[in-house]
Design a protein around this motif. Structure first.
Motif, PDB file in Angstrom:
ATOM      1  N   HIS A   1      51.678  37.049 -52.679  1.00  0.00           N
ATOM      2  CA  HIS A   1      52.016  38.287 -51.992  1.00  0.00           C
ATOM      3  C   HIS A   1      51.378  38.359 -50.610  1.00  0.00           C
ATOM      4  O   HIS A   1      50.546  37.518 -50.250  1.00  0.00           O
ATOM      5  N   THR A   2      51.771  39.378 -49.864  1.00  0.00           N
ATOM      6  CA  THR A   2      51.192  39.606 -48.553  1.00  0.00           C
ATOM      7  C   THR A   2      49.858  40.322 -48.701  1.00  0.00           C
ATOM      8  O   THR A   2      49.507  40.832 -49.777  1.00  0.00           O
TER       9      THR A   2
ATOM     10  N   ARG B   1      58.445  40.205 -51.795  1.00  0.00           N
ATOM     11  CA  ARG B   1      57.462  40.685 -50.823  1.00  0.00           C
ATOM     12  C   ARG B   1      58.009  41.782 -49.917  1.00  0.00           C
ATOM     13  O   ARG B   1      57.237  42.583 -49.384  1.00  0.00           O
TER      14      ARG B   1
ATOM     15  N   THR C   1      56.384  32.580 -53.304  1.00  0.00           N
ATOM     16  CA  THR C   1      57.012  33.860 -53.011  1.00  0.00           C
ATOM     17  C   THR C   1      56.488  34.915 -53.977  1.00  0.00           C
ATOM     18  O   THR C   1      55.721  34.631 -54.899  1.00  0.00           O
ATOM     19  N   GLY C   2      56.959  36.141 -53.760  1.00  0.00           N
ATOM     20  CA  GLY C   2      56.548  37.211 -54.654  1.00  0.00           C
ATOM     21  C   GLY C   2      56.919  36.956 -56.095  1.00  0.00           C
ATOM     22  O   GLY C   2      56.185  37.314 -57.019  1.00  0.00           O
TER      23      GLY C   2
END
Length: 294
Positions: free
Chosen positions: A271-272, A123, A265-266
């Motif tokens: 993702h954000t 990310r 997590t990525g």
């Protein structure tokens, strides 16, 4: 022969009116033996190459957004070149993924035709573009971490991955040194520049722990001598950051981010909010013209 505009002249020379849409690049691994080493799972190798390739692709796109926004002309060129280096790494790694999984899918498929949850980049690479202090903070952390990984990958049991890493080490060394120079210049500069560098580090620090949390695929391939264990890169990362921050009269941020687990997590496709907007920009033309030559 006369033309009404420059585009018609260019297109005429290529026997394809769609030529200007695409790069015209050939397979970056053309002529290379891309067979999967004995005892290595091709699906795992492909997934790992996507992780590393997505890191480079997404951060490269973020860096190109700095064109015309850097503080000096020299830095316009430097940042653009760093972005191009990472794009070159992405091309090789995404192409390797398509060979390793047996589908022979090309780099363009992976870059333009996957949805957000299918990307496996950390990310940190996708964070929304902030000010110059944040850029230097991200570039310093990212390049220091990735350089440590690539140094280990030069001994990979996959010759293709080892060759990509060997080339990348030279590029990433420059990226890290460039970021470190700017971090010291800002941190040990004026009160304003010091604060911007401090704030940049603090803002991105919650995403640092994720870099060192091994995904199960990374762990399996590391045991097989193919991948680099991200946890093993922590000692070098900490050593380099300590030297740079000391010279920059900065302290390591006290806010500790959560490493998380693979699915959060990525690397696990989470993702954000910034990622969706980034992909919308990155993929818009390719999805609007799916039959174009790229």
């Amino acid at each position: 022969m006369s033309f009404d505009n420059a585009y018609e002249a260019l297109a005429d020379a290529h026997d394809d009116s769609r030529w200007a849409f695409g790069t015209g690049f050939s397979d970056p691994l053309s002529g290379v033996d891309t067979s999967v080493p004995s005892g290595v799972d091709g699906a795992d190798l492909a997934a790992y190459c996507l992780m590393l390739g997505d890191d480079a692709l997404i951060f490269s796109h973020r860096l190109q957004q700095w064109c015309t926004h850097a503080p000096e002309l020299e830095d316009e060129v430097a940042i653009a070149n760093i972005g191009l280096d990472l794009l070159g790494q992405a091309r090789l790694l995404l192409a390797r993924a398509g060979k390793a999984d047996g589908t022979d899918r090309g780099e363009d498929h992976f870059a333009f035709l996957r949805d957000e949850h299918e990307f496996r980049n950390v990310r940190l690479a996708e964070l929304e573009r902030g000010d110059f202090g944040q850029l230097i903070a991200v570039l310093l952390v990212y390049s220091t971490w990735r350089l440590a990984l690539f140094q280990a990958l030069t001994a990979s049991q996959d010759p293709v991955l080892a060759a990509i890493a060997d080339k990348g080490v030279k590029e990433l060394t420059y990226h890290r040194d460039y970021a470190a120079w700017w971090a010291v210049r800002l941190g040990d500069g004026t009160a304003f520049s010091h604060e911007r560098m401090r704030a940049g580090l603090a803002g991105i620090w919650p995403f640092v722990e994720e870099l060192f949390a091994p995904h199960e695929i990374e762990s399996r391939l590391a045991r097989a001598g193919v991948a680099a264990d991200p946890a093993a890169a922590r000692a070098e990362f900490d050593s380099v950051l300590e030297q740079v921050l000391q010279a920059a009269t900065l302290r390591r941020p006290e806010t500790a981010g959560r490493a998380g687990v693979a699915g959060r997590t990525g690397r696990g496709g989470r993702h954000t909010e910034a990622m969706g907007y980034l992909l919308a920009e990155l993929q818009s033309v390719a999805r609007a013209h799916p039959e174009a030559t790229w």
